[in-house]
Design an enzyme around this catalytic site. Structure first.
Site, mmCIF file in Angstrom:
data_model
loop_
_atom_site.group_PDB
_atom_site.id
_atom_site.type_symbol
_atom_site.label_atom_id
_atom_site.label_comp_id
_atom_site.label_asym_id
_atom_site.label_seq_id
_atom_site.Cartn_x
_atom_site.Cartn_y
_atom_site.Cartn_z
ATOM 1 N N ASP A 194 0.804 -1.261 0.012
ATOM 2 C CA ASP A 194 -0.147 0.062 -0.014
ATOM 3 C C ASP A 194 0.810 1.369 -0.122
ATOM 4 O O ASP A 194 2.318 1.308 0.216
ATOM 5 C CB ASP A 194 -0.930 -0.188 1.140
ATOM 6 C CG ASP A 194 -2.121 1.031 1.142
ATOM 7 O OD1 ASP A 194 -2.283 1.650 0.187
ATOM 8 O OD2 ASP A 194 -2.518 1.342 2.260
ATOM 9 N N ASP B 261 -0.176 5.114 1.110
ATOM 10 C CA ASP B 261 -0.313 5.765 2.495
ATOM 11 C C ASP B 261 -0.180 4.978 3.805
ATOM 12 O O ASP B 261 -0.917 3.942 3.819
ATOM 13 C CB ASP B 261 -1.770 6.547 2.548
ATOM 14 C CG ASP B 261 -1.644 7.527 1.136
ATOM 15 O OD1 ASP B 261 -1.197 8.698 1.272
ATOM 16 O OD2 ASP B 261 -2.289 7.194 0.120
ATOM 17 N N ASP C 97 -1.539 -1.124 5.777
ATOM 18 C CA ASP C 97 -1.875 -0.715 7.191
ATOM 19 C C ASP C 97 -3.289 -0.437 7.389
ATOM 20 O O ASP C 97 -3.741 -0.237 8.484
ATOM 21 C CB ASP C 97 -1.239 0.918 7.154
ATOM 22 C CG ASP C 97 -1.632 1.997 6.467
ATOM 23 O OD1 ASP C 97 -2.107 1.779 5.369
ATOM 24 O OD2 ASP C 97 -2.449 2.735 7.059
#
Length: 273
Positions: A34, A36, A217
């Site tokens: 991912d 961000d 996350d």
């Protein structure tokens, strides 16, 4: 049956490196990440998430020895422009828009049919939320992210009400959740996990030579963690508001960088051995 645990119960990917590498079983990890909260810290506004030179170098060096893809909820072009590396694959809009080296360009998942509904929903939400201070309606190609990180606590419910009203009127769309984000997406059975498996297939990596490894996350990354249970490795960065299907954990973006560098060294040693 997908196994889920509390984030704090996961072993550290750095502390348990020997055990984690043993799961490669002689295979080379194909790495999916991912953006961000994984490659850059979570920030107040999306445009402030700038990739560090150190992380860019770590990604570039890893992509020189194995396949690396950034799988993001951001628009594919946006995340490409932020990463600025041409030896990576990019899956934007949760995998609805994928490009990569060698001229790869595909829009799997069939999201184009939802574009008129997204256009209409964008206009309605911009109007409904224009008076809610701190709210941000971010139109992406195949999604609308409604950010409420900077909205006063007593007005968050008003943001959710506006989102629900749009969803009730548009069955072509469904809701997704992130960190202080409601996301309207095409109501199609496609997500980051399916995008990872599509890439594994498309790149010829679904044989005995490669194993998928996904680092993320957010709640949207759980689809990938669930998809990889039993056939790959999932690593959660930090924690979110739910249990996780990941198998290991990293505490921070800095730990991700250290892990990627170690992974590069491990693959180099394997190829030289």
């Amino acid at each position: 049956m997908i196994q889920k645990r509390e984030a704090q119960d996961l072993p550290s990917a750095l502390n348990q490196l020997h055990e984690l590498k043993a799961q490669f079983q002689g295979k080379t990890p194909a790495v999916f990440l991912d953006y961000d909260g994984c490659l850059t810290p979570i920030v107040q506004r999306p445009e402030m998430a700038i990739l560090s030179d150190e992380m860019r170098t770590a990604l570039h060096e890893l992509a020189a020895v194995t396949k690396v893809a950034v799988v993001s909820g951001r628009d594919r072009k946006n995340v490409e422009d932020l990463v600025k590396l041409d030896n990576l694959y990019f899956a934007g809009s949760h995998g609805f828009d994928i490009t990569g080296p060698g001229g790869m360009a595909s829009e799997p998942g069939g999201a184009k049919a939802a574009l008129p509904a997204l256009d209409k929903a964008d206009g309605i939400l911009q109007e409904k939320l224009q008076h809610v201070a701190g709210s941000l309606v971010e139109r992406k190609r195949y999604a609308i992210a409604v950010h409420f990180r900077n909205v006063a606590e007593d007005q968050v419910q008003e943001v959710r009400k506006a989102v629900d009203e749009v969803l009730d009127a548009m069955p072509e769309l469904k809701i997704g959740y992130g960190k202080k984000i409601y996301e309207l997406k095409p109501n199609i059975d496609w997500h980051k996990g399916k995008a990872v498996m599509w890439l594994m297939q498309e790149l010829g990596l679904n044989d005995d030579n490669y194993i998928p490894l996904y680092i993320g996350d957010d709640i949207t990354d759980e689809d990938a963690f669930a998809e990889l249970q039993g056939q790959g490795i999932g690593i959660l960065v930090g924690e979110h508001d739910d249990q996780t299907a990941a198998t290991y954990r990293l505490e921070s973006v800095e730990e991700v960088r250290v892990f990627l560098q170690d992974l590069t060294d491990t693959i180099k040693q394997k190829s030289n051995g």
